[in-house]
Enzyme design. Structure first.
Site, PDB file in Angstrom:
ATOM      1  N   ASP A 110      45.467  76.781  57.567  1.00  0.00           N
ATOM      2  CA  ASP A 110      45.153  76.916  56.146  1.00  0.00           C
ATOM      3  C   ASP A 110      45.808  75.738  55.420  1.00  0.00           C
ATOM      4  O   ASP A 110      47.013  75.737  55.167  1.00  0.00           O
ATOM      5  CB  ASP A 110      45.687  78.259  55.630  1.00  0.00           C
ATOM      6  CG  ASP A 110      45.422  78.452  54.130  1.00  0.00           C
ATOM      7  OD1 ASP A 110      45.080  77.462  53.446  1.00  0.00           O
ATOM      8  OD2 ASP A 110      45.587  79.588  53.657  1.00  0.00           O
ATOM      9  N   PHE A 155      50.979  83.029  52.900  1.00  0.00           N
ATOM     10  CA  PHE A 155      50.156  83.208  51.699  1.00  0.00           C
ATOM     11  C   PHE A 155      48.786  82.617  51.972  1.00  0.00           C
ATOM     12  O   PHE A 155      48.642  81.420  52.172  1.00  0.00           O
ATOM     13  CB  PHE A 155      50.755  82.560  50.441  1.00  0.00           C
ATOM     14  CG  PHE A 155      49.889  82.827  49.236  1.00  0.00           C
ATOM     15  CD1 PHE A 155      50.017  84.015  48.523  1.00  0.00           C
ATOM     16  CD2 PHE A 155      48.895  81.945  48.858  1.00  0.00           C
ATOM     17  CE1 PHE A 155      49.173  84.300  47.448  1.00  0.00           C
ATOM     18  CE2 PHE A 155      48.051  82.219  47.776  1.00  0.00           C
ATOM     19  CZ  PHE A 155      48.197  83.402  47.073  1.00  0.00           C
ATOM     20  N   LYS A 212      41.367  74.110  46.659  1.00  0.00           N
ATOM     21  CA  LYS A 212      42.195  73.522  45.611  1.00  0.00           C
ATOM     22  C   LYS A 212      41.794  72.084  45.256  1.00  0.00           C
ATOM     23  O   LYS A 212      40.838  71.886  44.534  1.00  0.00           O
ATOM     24  CB  LYS A 212      43.671  73.650  45.994  1.00  0.00           C
ATOM     25  CG  LYS A 212      44.116  75.128  45.968  1.00  0.00           C
ATOM     26  CD  LYS A 212      45.591  75.323  45.821  1.00  0.00           C
ATOM     27  CE  LYS A 212      45.922  76.766  45.461  1.00  0.00           C
ATOM     28  NZ  LYS A 212      46.542  77.529  46.524  1.00  0.00           N
TER      29      LYS A 212
HETATM   30  C1  LIG Z   1      46.106  78.924  46.871  1.00  0.00           C
HETATM   31  C2  LIG Z   1      46.038  79.241  48.320  1.00  0.00           C
HETATM   32  C3  LIG Z   1      45.054  80.096  48.853  1.00  0.00           C
HETATM   33  C4  LIG Z   1      44.066  80.834  47.978  1.00  0.00           C
HETATM   34  O1  LIG Z   1      43.269  80.016  47.212  1.00  0.00           O
HETATM   35  P1  LIG Z   1      42.513  80.626  45.915  1.00  0.00           P
HETATM   36  O2  LIG Z   1      41.618  79.523  45.464  1.00  0.00           O
HETATM   37  O3  LIG Z   1      43.572  80.989  44.927  1.00  0.00           O
HETATM   38  O4  LIG Z   1      41.761  81.830  46.385  1.00  0.00           O
HETATM   39  C5  LIG Z   1      45.016  80.271  50.218  1.00  0.00           C
HETATM   40  N1  LIG Z   1      45.913  79.675  51.026  1.00  0.00           N
HETATM   41  C6  LIG Z   1      46.874  78.869  50.557  1.00  0.00           C
HETATM   42  C7  LIG Z   1      47.820  78.227  51.509  1.00  0.00           C
HETATM   43  C8  LIG Z   1      46.994  78.643  49.195  1.00  0.00           C
HETATM   44  O5  LIG Z   1      47.979  77.868  48.727  1.00  0.00           O
END
Ligand SMILES: *Cc1c(COP(=O)(O)O)cnc(C)c1O
Length: 403
Positions: free
Chosen positions: A227, A142, A256
């Site tokens: 990520d 994700f 985040k």
């Molecule tokens: C939430 C998330 C994203 C995307 O972030 P947004 O601010 O919603 O675009 C990307 N990678 C990971 C691992 C995430 O948990």
């Protein structure tokens, strides 16, 4: 006249796109680990807005920094310099060791930025033939919701109906080193992965996987992109989850909790020459690096460190997992996690996790189901031992009784 919860829910349903299926609770106030609904009921937040609120709701020091900066200067665009961006760069660099930084807003934008930069790096530095760059990603990843990103998702719900998608991505099973090694070619420019797959259900790879992947990336001149948008900034009991693996990524993505939940702020942190390939005009964002975002992010990072939240995630996470593991329930298949990134996986016969999350809500706990059978528990990192005890009593009740 105050509205009833069902009025808000009905209006959202009538006017909003139905791209979410929220639990039926309408929240109006937050403080630390607690949330209140419009009827005054209190809940322990066990989601933290998918780990964007690691510092706790409405942290007073971040709030004050935001209010102060909002009264001074909010947006200049990058057409001019502002007096906050350099300070955020310095703080991020001191904290993470990053040599080059590119600020964006959402997490997905940080991922897109890394993909663009690493492709260009592949052509200009590594010498990959034009248009041939390949990026290896993991099954069940994700990384966000943009077209570029859902194009390399393996989740049918995220992809179906949105094609055609961009080529140039190869999918390998997460945690399978042999598959990763076999997927590498001379045109591989990057390996992109989450240190722990969050949305997939808090999946932790086998020990040594990332260390071997790191060696492979170094040997084959491949950029390792981690990520850490969800796992980073204290969630797993370390500043970055890569520390558990004893590796350093070339490019790290954070978002985040970079703002403590006040504002969308993300960043690409680069250890290599990857970001160096971007020239003026080749990438940008109107809001990326704005002074309000920078002031908020600086304080969000500061409180995370000053107030011992990273260590607290480690100790309270261990205590929480231990307590969950002691609950005698036929429904529970496994409790796993790192720090305060915890999953309770249920037996398929136990009924879906959604029903359990609804039962938990009725007991005053807001948690989120993921992938049918997993309850995800990720409270703000300011959780106390008493809070954990309070939560465990309720988890015990719901998990032993059944949803
Ligand atoms: C939430 C998330 C994203 C995307 O972030 P947004 O601010 O919603 O675009 C990307 N990678 C990971 C691992 C995430 O948990």
């Amino acid at each position: 006249m105050s509205r009833l919860p069902e009025d808000y829910i009905a209006a959202e349903h009538r006017l909003g796109a139905h791209n979410y299926k929220p639990l039926d609770v309408v929240l109006t106030k937050g403080e630390g680990v607690w949330l209140w609904d419009v009827e005054g009921r209190r809940y322990l937040d066990c989601l933290s807005a998918y780990s964007a609120v690691n510092q706790g709701h409405c942290h007073p020091r971040i709030r004050d920094a935001m209010i102060e900066q909002a009264g001074k200067l909010t947006l200049t665009s990058r057409a001019f310099h502002n007096d906050q961006l350099a300070l955020l760069y310095e703080d991020l660099s001191a904290l993470t060791g990053a040599h080059k930084i590119l600020p964006m807003n959402s997490g997905a934008e940080a991922v897109e930025t890394a993909v663009k930069a690493v492709r260009k790096w592949g052509y200009e530095v590594k010498g990959v033939p034009a248009g041939k760059a390949e990026i290896i990603v993991c099954a069940n990843n994700f990384h966000g919701r943009t077209l570029g990103i859902v194009g390399f998702s393996t989740d049918p719900t995220a992809r179906a109906g949105f094609g055609p998608f961009a080529p140039g991505f190869k999918v390998v099973p997460f945690g399978d080193y042999a598959a990763l090694e076999a997927a590498v070619t001379d045109n591989t420019v990057a390996f992109l992965a989450e240190p722990i797959q969050g949305e997939a259900g808090i999946l932790i790879p086998p020990k040594g996987y990332f260390r071997k992947a790191r060696e492979l990336c170094t040997a084959r001149n491949i950029t390792m992109i981690l990520d850490e948008i969800q796992t980073g900034l204290g969630r797993t009991g370390r500043l970055l989850a890569e520390e558990h693996e004893g590796v350093e990524a070339d490019v790290t993505l954070v978002g985040k909790a970079l703002s403590g939940g006040f504002y969308p702020v993300s960043a690409v942190l680069s250890n290599s020459e990857v970001l160096g390939v971007l020239k003026p005009g080749e990438h940008g964002s109107t809001f990326g690096g704005n002074p309000l975002a920078c002031a908020v992010a600086r304080m969000a990072l500061k409180v995370l460190v000053d107030e011992g939240m990273i260590e607290n995630a480690e100790t309270k996470g261990a205590y929480f997992r231990e307590g969950l593991g002691e609950i005698r329930s036929n429904a529970v298949r496994e409790v796993r996690g790192r720090g305060l990134m915890i999953a309770v996986e249920l037996h398929p016969e136990a009924g879906g996790a959604r029903a359990y999350c609804e039962a938990l809500r009725d007991e005053g706990i807001l948690a989120k189901d993921t992938h049918d059978h997993t309850i995800r528990i990720a409270p703000p990192l300011v959780l106390t031992r008493d809070d954990v005890d309070w939560a465990l009593e309720r988890f015990d009740k719901v998990l032993t009784r059944g949803a």
